[in-house]
Design an enzyme around this catalytic site. Structure first.
Site, PDB file in Angstrom:
ATOM      1  CG  ASP A 196      -0.262  -0.137   2.533  1.00 30.99           C
ATOM      2  OD1 ASP A 196       0.712  -0.908   2.623  1.00 30.99           O
ATOM      3  OD2 ASP A 196      -0.692   0.530   3.503  1.00 30.99           O
TER       4      ASP A 196
ATOM      5  CD  GLU B 208       3.534  -0.768   7.489  1.00 33.28           C
ATOM      6  OE1 GLU B 208       3.836  -0.707   8.688  1.00 33.28           O
ATOM      7  OE2 GLU B 208       3.589   0.223   6.717  1.00 33.28           O
TER       8      GLU B 208
END
Length: 389
Positions: free
Chosen positions: A81, A138
């Protein structure tokens, strides 16, 4: 530096994948395009299994060794991400999505693990099983926990797990790691002080939440200076203080928010207890009410001793013994790989990104010279831990 020749040859191709991810950043669990691209590439490499939708948008690939996969199973994890930051690098592959960019190098992490997966699927010069883990969210979404909750460690019976993060300020070609706590627990708080508003010229008729909040901000620093052993680590940061909007009005409420960072579970509990006591007692002393929200975030990321020693061995085989820092200072930033390290033995290692802008900075960019180094680390880890017989 003994980078694997095949991975050096693949560097340009891997960099193309990396820059494609960089151009199309996605936040948290919304990594739909990234996850689809990862799964498509893994399928094209000829992996034995490719499974999507683990932890909502996570992807898991399985590569079995020459013995059919019998024996030990090792997990390798990369995060996918991006961050809600406006990119200003001016690169020709800069983000095409306003307000989003890969400012932490997860595009590079994903690409390096893809390169290793391609090599391992081609050669299969190992016995046992490799599970490549591509994780969403994350950056605050606890994607690692979501994948674990979806059966990551049990559906694919992983014995050990390893993670890697690029690190600006460390030269490219160098690694850094430590045993024990390497990244901090990240807890967050919101405090709403409920006073009594009134005219600024008549403060005696009010219960001023700004004054109370100021006392709270100052007193919270005593947690680090007077409550916690000075040889331990704790950070208490108030990062927002919001109250009022007028020159002549004392507001009714003040709102504080911030974070507490620790490197030890007992210190984490102590800091939380003291935080709550300080806030409530100060509010009570001034006659104010208080609403307190305390949210535990990621746990401490704790490297296991044996796996850390092994990661050092692999890093030295790639970079040389004089280019691996074995006892790097822990970072007070958070990392949700901590959840995986709570579930299985493993280690988390830093790989140098060179003299780049810092992580989470709008000028940051992943250094493509790291690609064959990181991919070689993954391959050598597998071929050493799971030697073909």
């Amino acid at each position: 530096m003994p980078i694997l020749n095949r991975l050096a040859d693949l560097q340009d191709e891997i960099a193309i994948w990396r820059r494609d991810f960089h151009e199309h950043p996605e936040l948290l669990y919304e990594t739909h395009r990234t996850s689809a691209k990862v799964a498509e590439l893994l399928e094209s490499f000829g992996l034995d299994e490719v499974t999507t939708g683990i932890g909502r948008t996570g992807v898991v690939g399985v590569i079995r060794g020459k013995n059919g996969g019998a024996g030990k199973t090792i997990g390798l994890r990369a995060d996918m991400d991006a961050l809600p930051i406006e990119e200003i690098t001016g690169k020709d592959y800069a983000s095409k999505t306003p307000g989003k960019m890969h400012a932490c190098g997860h595009d590079g992490h994903t690409a390096m693990l893809l390169g290793a997966a391609k090599y391992l699927a081609e050669t299969r010069n190992f016995d046992g099983t490799v599970v490549v883990i591509f994780q969403p969210a994350e950056e605050g979404g606890a994607g690692a926990k979501a994948m674990i909750d979806d059966g990551l460690m049990t559906r694919w019976p992983i014995d050990e797990v390893y993670g890697m993060h690029n690190m600006p300020g460390i030269p490219v070609g160098e690694f850094a790691i430590r045993k024990g706590a390497i990244m901090a627990a990240t807890d967050e708080f919101v405090v709403t002080i409920k006073g009594k508003g009134g005219h600024a010229a008549k403060p005696h008729n009010t219960i001023d939440p700004i004054v109370i909040g100021s006392h709270v901000v100052a007193a919270l620093q005593s947690i680090a200076s007077r409550n916690v052993n000075p040889l331990q680590s704790v950070v208490v940061s108030v990062t927002a203080f919001q109250a009022g909007n007028s020159f002549n009005v004392i507001p009714q409420e003040a709102r504080l928010q911030g974070t507490i960072r620790t490197l030890d579970g007992a210190i984490r509990a102590q800091a939380e207890e003291r935080f709550k006591a300080v806030v409530t007692s100060i509010a009570e002393a001034f006659g104010a009410g208080v609403e307190l929200e305390f949210q535990r975030g990621y746990p401490v990321a704790v490297n296991h001793d044996s796996q850390t020693d092994f990661a050092v061995e692999i890093a030295e085989s790639v970079a040389g013994p004089d280019r691996v820092e074995r006892n790097v200072e822990p970072m007070m930033g958070g990392e949700d790989f901590a959840y995986m390290l709570e579930e299985r033995p493993g280690a988390f290692i830093f790989a140098g990104n060179g003299d780049s802008a810092g992580l989470h900075h709008p000028l940051y960019d992943f250094n493509d010279d790291l690609i064959p180094i990181g991919s070689s680390f993954w391959v050598k880890l597998i071929e050493t831990a799971l030697p073909a017989r």
